[in-house]
Design a protein around this motif. Structure first.
Motif, PDB file in Angstrom:
ATOM      1  N   GLN A 154       1.056  -1.191   0.099  1.00 55.06           N
ATOM      2  CA  GLN A 154      -0.054   0.005   0.176  1.00 55.06           C
ATOM      3  C   GLN A 154       1.090   1.028   0.010  1.00 55.06           C
ATOM      4  OE1 GLN A 154      -1.892  -1.293   3.559  1.00 55.06           O
ATOM      5  NE2 GLN A 154      -4.039  -0.813   2.612  1.00 55.06           N
ATOM      6  N   HIS A 155       0.253   2.375  -0.618  1.00 54.55           N
ATOM      7  CA  HIS A 155       1.173   3.558  -0.599  1.00 54.55           C
ATOM      8  C   HIS A 155       0.683   4.178   0.817  1.00 54.55           C
ATOM      9  CE1 HIS A 155       1.906   3.848  -4.954  1.00 54.55           C
ATOM     10  NE2 HIS A 155       0.559   3.515  -5.259  1.00 54.55           N
ATOM     11  N   ARG A 164      -3.661   3.505  -0.493  1.00 54.50           N
ATOM     12  CA  ARG A 164      -3.987   2.767  -1.628  1.00 54.50           C
ATOM     13  C   ARG A 164      -3.088   1.760  -2.074  1.00 54.50           C
ATOM     14  NH1 ARG A 164      -2.545   5.452  -5.688  1.00 54.50           N
ATOM     15  NH2 ARG A 164      -1.008   7.152  -4.618  1.00 54.50           N
ATOM     16  N   VAL A 189      -1.144  -0.980  -3.993  1.00 50.40           N
ATOM     17  CA  VAL A 189      -0.288  -0.949  -5.202  1.00 50.40           C
ATOM     18  C   VAL A 189      -0.668  -2.152  -6.161  1.00 50.40           C
ATOM     19  CG1 VAL A 189       2.248  -0.879  -6.103  1.00 50.40           C
ATOM     20  CG2 VAL A 189       1.571   0.195  -4.052  1.00 50.40           C
ATOM     21  N   SER A 190      -0.892  -1.811  -7.328  1.00 51.31           N
ATOM     22  CA  SER A 190      -1.493  -2.877  -8.227  1.00 51.31           C
ATOM     23  C   SER A 190      -0.623  -2.814  -9.486  1.00 51.31           C
ATOM     24  CB  SER A 190      -2.938  -2.746  -8.557  1.00 51.31           C
ATOM     25  OG  SER A 190      -3.414  -1.605  -9.206  1.00 51.31           O
ATOM     26  N   ASP A 191       0.339  -1.864  -9.680  1.00 48.39           N
ATOM     27  CA  ASP A 191       0.931  -1.407 -10.843  1.00 48.39           C
ATOM     28  C   ASP A 191       2.339  -1.181 -10.675  1.00 48.39           C
ATOM     29  OD1 ASP A 191       1.985  -1.338 -13.431  1.00 48.39           O
ATOM     30  OD2 ASP A 191       0.054  -0.185 -14.142  1.00 48.39           O
ATOM     31  N   GLN A 192       3.145  -1.825 -11.183  1.00 50.86           N
ATOM     32  CA  GLN A 192       4.676  -1.222 -10.986  1.00 50.86           C
ATOM     33  C   GLN A 192       4.965   0.273 -11.349  1.00 50.86           C
ATOM     34  OE1 GLN A 192       7.544  -3.670 -13.260  1.00 50.86           O
ATOM     35  NE2 GLN A 192       9.401  -2.049 -12.692  1.00 50.86           N
ATOM     36  N   GLU A 246       3.186   2.791 -10.511  1.00 49.04           N
ATOM     37  CA  GLU A 246       2.651   3.545  -9.537  1.00 49.04           C
ATOM     38  C   GLU A 246       3.709   3.587  -8.542  1.00 49.04           C
ATOM     39  OE1 GLU A 246      -0.718   1.546  -8.196  1.00 49.04           O
ATOM     40  OE2 GLU A 246      -2.122   1.739  -9.786  1.00 49.04           O
ATOM     41  N   VAL A 247       4.746   2.977  -8.533  1.00 49.13           N
ATOM     42  CA  VAL A 247       5.555   3.111  -7.330  1.00 49.13           C
ATOM     43  C   VAL A 247       6.954   3.919  -7.881  1.00 49.13           C
ATOM     44  CG1 VAL A 247       7.325   1.735  -5.938  1.00 49.13           C
ATOM     45  CG2 VAL A 247       5.094   0.722  -6.561  1.00 49.13           C
ATOM     46  N   GLU A 262      10.347   5.685  -2.738  1.00 48.41           N
ATOM     47  CA  GLU A 262       9.028   5.583  -2.025  1.00 48.41           C
ATOM     48  C   GLU A 262       8.836   4.851  -0.813  1.00 48.41           C
ATOM     49  OE1 GLU A 262       3.856   5.471  -2.976  1.00 48.41           O
ATOM     50  OE2 GLU A 262       5.788   5.190  -4.747  1.00 48.41           O
ATOM     51  N   LEU A 279       6.620   2.210   1.066  1.00 42.61           N
ATOM     52  CA  LEU A 279       5.650   1.561   0.919  1.00 42.61           C
ATOM     53  C   LEU A 279       5.294   0.762   2.332  1.00 42.61           C
ATOM     54  CD1 LEU A 279       5.992   0.055  -2.519  1.00 42.61           C
ATOM     55  CD2 LEU A 279       4.606   2.110  -1.893  1.00 42.61           C
TER      56      LEU A 279
END
Length: 416
Positions: A380-381, A385, A387-390, A392-393, A397, A399
């Motif tokens: 999760q961020h 949220r 994380v379901s896609d690379q 997005e990271v 960051e 996590l």
């Protein structure tokens, strides 16, 4: 003072007389005599009620009476006319005579000057009675619908009978033999002859007016056809029909049937029969009461015995011999029903518990926790949220990593 001038000034006709010009009595008598003198010789019928015949005299005198009403005329007749009759003339017989009306001015009386006299035969009298019978029957005076029932026990019995006759004794003795306390209101009258009709009618009218007289008996012993004729008189028959009190006819014997028998409310064959008809038989009534009492007693006893048998039968039933048996049976039924309900409730609960366990296992197998326990993790961020896609990271960051038992933070150091 009267004179020729005054007599000549008198009115000629009765209609012309006035209070100022009246007729003297002598003139009226002469006028009536003149009028009667113009009448023709006529035949008239009546009943001889008085006959005066003195030895040595050629003229006899009799009184001729109308048998239906109280009206009579004097008759003068030659003795040879009486002697020419087949049988001697007696009082009470009906006759027809040929006569000339005569008005006696001195006495102011009307009489008949008879020339011939004939007795009315029995056959003719019976024919007249038969004709009157048909006439009255056509008027409905003999109809059964108008006859009233006799009272069961009259307060007072009215009795019309002859003077010192056997009919009175027959009625009274037979009635008191049946009901000793019966009361009578007795009127003794002439039951034959010229005055019979008027006396019987007067007695009937008198008794009919007395309030506590509930039945009237008209009684007479046997007799000849002529003796019983008064009881077939039209005026008497109509008087009986108009009476408000029930009337019993007890005339003569069983074979005698005057018109009174047909119009009366009850016909007694003899005066003795009338005495039996007007009151009940006390001994018979007492016997009837005893019989009714016995029947009622037997019926009541039978009813009580029947009810007693039914009560014994009811008490002998098992439910009455052991009243608790019914309660015990119902108690056992109630316990069985309660036990069955309890078992059904437990079975229902067990089935529901099993179903809940299955549902819990299904939910558990499908929950994210079971997935995590297989080694998977949720990334999760920082804002939560997932994380379901690379893409997005971002590098460097921070996590949040959630595993089966707890979570931890991880920083991205590089991306492929």
């Amino acid at each position: 003072m009267s004179g020729p001038d005054q007599r000549s000034s008198l009115p000629e006709r009765a209609a012309d007389t006035t209070a100022e010009q009246p007729w003297p009595v002598r003139l009226l008598s002469m006028k009536i005599a003149d009028y009667v003198e113009k009448m023709s010789v006529l035949w008239v019928e009546g009943q001889v009620v008085q006959l005066t015949r003195r030895p040595g005299q050629r003229t006899a005198y009799l009184t001729l009476r109308d048998p239906d009403v109280d009206m009579s005329l004097s008759v003068a007749i030659q003795t040879n006319a009486l002697d020419a009759m087949a049988a001697p003339l007696a009082q009470g017989v009906r006759v027809v005579l040929q006569a000339k009306p005569v008005f006696w001015t001195q006495r102011g009386s009307l009489m008949l000057d008879a020339r011939q006299i004939r007795p009315v035969g029995v056959g003719e009298l019976l024919a007249r009675v038969e004709h009157l019978k048909r006439t009255l029957a056509s008027e409905g005076l003999f109809d059964a619908e108008r006859k009233r029932p006799l009272p069961f026990l009259p307060r007072t019995v009215g009795l019309i009978c002859g003077r010192a006759g056997a009919a009175e004794k027959d009625v009274v003795e037979n009635a008191r033999r049946r009901w000793p306390t019966v009361r009578f209101a007795i009127r003794e009258v002439a039951v034959q002859g010229s005055s019979a009709v008027q006396e019987v009618m007067a007695a009937l009218d008198e008794l009919d007016r007395i309030e506590d007289i509930d039945v009237i008996v008209i009684a007479r012993g046997g007799g000849s056809v002529e003796d019983l004729l008064p009881f077939s008189n039209e005026a008497l028959v109509r008087a009986v029909a108009a009476a408000r009190t029930p009337v019993v006819s007890a005339i003569g014997h069983d074979v005698d049937t005057p018109l009174l028998d047909h119009v009366a409310d009850w016909r007694a064959s003899t005066p003795t029969d009338a005495g039996k008809a007007v009151v009940p038989d006390a001994r018979a009534e007492q016997r009837g009461i005893r019989q009714s009492r016995d029947r009622a007693r037997r019926a009541l006893r039978s009813r009580v015995e029947g009810e007693r048998r039914q009560l014994v039968a009811i008490r002998s039933r098992p439910v009455m011999a052991h009243p608790g048996a019914m309660i015990e049976a119902r108690r056992q039924e109630l316990e069985a029903l309660t036990d069955r309900a309890h078992r059904r409730a437990l079975a229902t609960v067990h089935r529901a518990a099993d179903q809940i366990g299955h549902l819990r296992a299904q939910v558990r197998s499908l929950s994210p926790q079971s997935t995590l326990e297989r080694g998977y993790a949720v990334v999760q961020h920082r804002d939560g949220r997932v994380v379901s896609d690379q893409a997005e990271v971002a590098v460097d960051e921070l996590l949040r990593i959630r595993v089966a038992r707890g979570d931890f933070a991880a920083r991205v150091v590089g991306l492929p």
